[in-house]
Enzyme design. Sequence first.
Site, PDB file in Angstrom:
ATOM      1  N   SER A 167       0.804  -1.233   0.000  1.00 45.23           N
ATOM      2  CA  SER A 167       0.000   0.000   0.000  1.00 45.23           C
ATOM      3  C   SER A 167       0.834   1.280   0.000  1.00 45.23           C
ATOM      4  O   SER A 167       0.283   2.370  -0.188  1.00 45.23           O
ATOM      5  CB  SER A 167      -0.926   0.015   1.209  1.00 45.23           C
ATOM      6  OG  SER A 167      -1.982  -0.881   1.005  1.00 45.23           O
TER       7      SER A 167
ATOM      8  N   LYS B  11       0.461   3.494  -2.898  1.00 46.18           N
ATOM      9  CA  LYS B  11      -0.752   4.294  -3.147  1.00 46.18           C
ATOM     10  C   LYS B  11      -0.505   5.803  -3.245  1.00 46.18           C
ATOM     11  O   LYS B  11      -0.998   6.437  -4.179  1.00 46.18           O
ATOM     12  CB  LYS B  11      -1.807   3.970  -2.079  1.00 46.18           C
ATOM     13  CG  LYS B  11      -2.352   2.542  -2.193  1.00 46.18           C
ATOM     14  CD  LYS B  11      -3.212   2.151  -0.998  1.00 46.18           C
ATOM     15  CE  LYS B  11      -3.773   0.742  -1.119  1.00 46.18           C
ATOM     16  NZ  LYS B  11      -4.468   0.306   0.100  1.00 46.18           N
TER      17      LYS B  11
ATOM     18  N   TYR C 191      -3.057  -2.354 -10.336  1.00 45.41           N
ATOM     19  CA  TYR C 191      -3.063  -2.205  -8.879  1.00 45.41           C
ATOM     20  C   TYR C 191      -2.242  -3.314  -8.206  1.00 45.41           C
ATOM     21  O   TYR C 191      -1.420  -3.053  -7.334  1.00 45.41           O
ATOM     22  CB  TYR C 191      -4.513  -2.197  -8.365  1.00 45.41           C
ATOM     23  CG  TYR C 191      -4.602  -2.217  -6.866  1.00 45.41           C
ATOM     24  CD1 TYR C 191      -4.184  -1.118  -6.113  1.00 45.41           C
ATOM     25  CD2 TYR C 191      -5.055  -3.349  -6.185  1.00 45.41           C
ATOM     26  CE1 TYR C 191      -4.225  -1.146  -4.728  1.00 45.41           C
ATOM     27  CE2 TYR C 191      -5.103  -3.373  -4.807  1.00 45.41           C
ATOM     28  CZ  TYR C 191      -4.689  -2.273  -4.074  1.00 45.41           C
ATOM     29  OH  TYR C 191      -4.715  -2.304  -2.704  1.00 45.41           O
TER      30      TYR C 191
ATOM     31  N   TYR D 279      -4.727   4.306   7.733  1.00 42.24           N
ATOM     32  CA  TYR D 279      -6.050   3.686   7.838  1.00 42.24           C
ATOM     33  C   TYR D 279      -6.772   4.107   9.104  1.00 42.24           C
ATOM     34  O   TYR D 279      -6.754   5.283   9.447  1.00 42.24           O
ATOM     35  CB  TYR D 279      -5.938   2.153   7.748  1.00 42.24           C
ATOM     36  CG  TYR D 279      -5.132   1.716   6.575  1.00 42.24           C
ATOM     37  CD1 TYR D 279      -5.539   2.064   5.287  1.00 42.24           C
ATOM     38  CD2 TYR D 279      -3.979   1.001   6.728  1.00 42.24           C
ATOM     39  CE1 TYR D 279      -4.798   1.676   4.191  1.00 42.24           C
ATOM     40  CE2 TYR D 279      -3.237   0.603   5.635  1.00 42.24           C
ATOM     41  CZ  TYR D 279      -3.655   0.943   4.370  1.00 42.24           C
ATOM     42  OH  TYR D 279      -2.917   0.573   3.302  1.00 42.24           O
TER      43      TYR D 279
ATOM     44  N   VAL E 219       1.225  -3.900   3.881  1.00 44.09           N
ATOM     45  CA  VAL E 219       1.072  -5.179   4.583  1.00 44.09           C
ATOM     46  C   VAL E 219       2.300  -6.087   4.517  1.00 44.09           C
ATOM     47  O   VAL E 219       2.334  -7.115   5.181  1.00 44.09           O
ATOM     48  CB  VAL E 219      -0.163  -5.981   4.120  1.00 44.09           C
ATOM     49  CG1 VAL E 219      -1.442  -5.384   4.645  1.00 44.09           C
ATOM     50  CG2 VAL E 219      -0.188  -6.168   2.624  1.00 44.09           C
TER      51      VAL E 219
HETATM   52  O1  DON Z   1      -4.932  -4.668  -1.722  1.00 40.23           O
HETATM   53  C1  DON Z   1      -4.188  -5.395  -1.073  1.00 40.23           C
HETATM   54  O2  DON Z   1      -4.632  -6.271  -0.395  1.00 40.23           O
HETATM   55  C2  DON Z   1      -2.674  -5.203  -1.074  1.00 40.23           C
HETATM   56  N1  DON Z   1      -2.123  -5.402  -2.332  1.00 40.23           N
HETATM   57  C3  DON Z   1      -2.245  -3.902  -0.488  1.00 40.23           C
HETATM   58  C4  DON Z   1      -2.743  -3.794   0.883  1.00 40.23           C
HETATM   59  C5  DON Z   1      -1.902  -3.090   1.856  1.00 40.23           C
HETATM   60  O3  DON Z   1      -0.704  -3.005   1.841  1.00 40.23           O
HETATM   61  C6  DON Z   1      -2.683  -2.579   2.981  1.00 40.23           C
HETATM   62  N2  DON Z   1      -1.827  -1.998   3.955  1.00 40.23           N
HETATM   63  N3  DON Z   1      -1.650  -2.081   5.057  1.00 40.23           N
END
Ligand code: DON
Length: 323
Positions: A65, A68, A190, A242, A260
């Site tokens: 993320s 983003k 994405y 978040y 993540v």
């Molecule tokens: O959309 C997802 O699940 C991941 N590719 C990115 C999520 C993410 O890193 C959320 N962050 N904490």
Amino acid sequence: MAHDPIPELIARVYERHRDCDEGEVATYIPELCKADPDGFGICVVTADGRVYEVGDCDVPFTIQSISKPFVYGMALEDHGREEVLRRVGVEPTGEAFNSIVLDEATMRPFNPMVNAGAIATAALVGGASPPDRIARVLGRFGAAAGRELSIDQEVFASELATGHRNRAIAHLMLNFGMIPGDVDGILDLYFRQCSILVNCRDLATMAATLANVGTNPTTGQDVFRVDCVKDVLAVMFTCGMYDFSGEWAFRVGVPAKSGVAGGVLAVVNRQLGIGIWSPRLDARGNSVRGIRACVEIADELGLHAFDVMNYGSTFLRTLVRDP
Ligand code: DON
């Protein structure tokens, strides 16, 4: 000659949290569970290009993320603020990163830092074809990091195979006309942007590029437009962590973004960038050691935007000028 507190500080913070084993490595993307749970690195890059690091700063992990805000910056450059605002808002949700929720009044996703907003933002990246768009993203991230970057194909395949929730979010937005019809192409971008491999030093350099109003301080390359950097930092400040964003603003007080795979990127405007990697996450999906380390670094250096010492805004000037 002023004392440079950063080397001793990051070494101390690293040692203090080195043995912490709280939190869990993300497993909802199966490939991510291969990460070394004990991995831990801290890197600081100043807006005039000094690099400080401790721990595992060369270990690659996927940016997730943390991609983003940078893709949001590209969308702003490609379409302008008003057009982007028609597709994605700038309000914090107070909800989890993967929540399936749109603004009921406008049907826009709330902000570009949650998955819905990031998917809508990916749809706004300019380019002649899907390969062209991901090449632009990779090129821009590489310019911000100061080296060529690549995609972890296993993580990408793993996200593609299991990202049903993101697919549901994308179809919901298609239903409300927030993204064009090519759902697979948008999700492909994405998932690929999330699967770009970086290390702690890359994260800190990318953060320092934002801190240095869009110019990479280690290469001198202009990477992002100044007006877009301002918008990116504002959204990171209010939405980057978040449903922990309010507490983060309260405790740390600088724009930041987590991923993540365990990365945390924090920007001290005009001063420095911080990159931390530690894969064990808390219940909100933020790196446990990453958050603790950032809280302490910000506290000790007085980096909070509203710190009474206001030390953050003059930090660089207090550092040793000798190489
Ligand atoms: O959309 C997802 O699940 C991941 N590719 C990115 C999520 C993410 O890193 C959320 N962050 N904490």
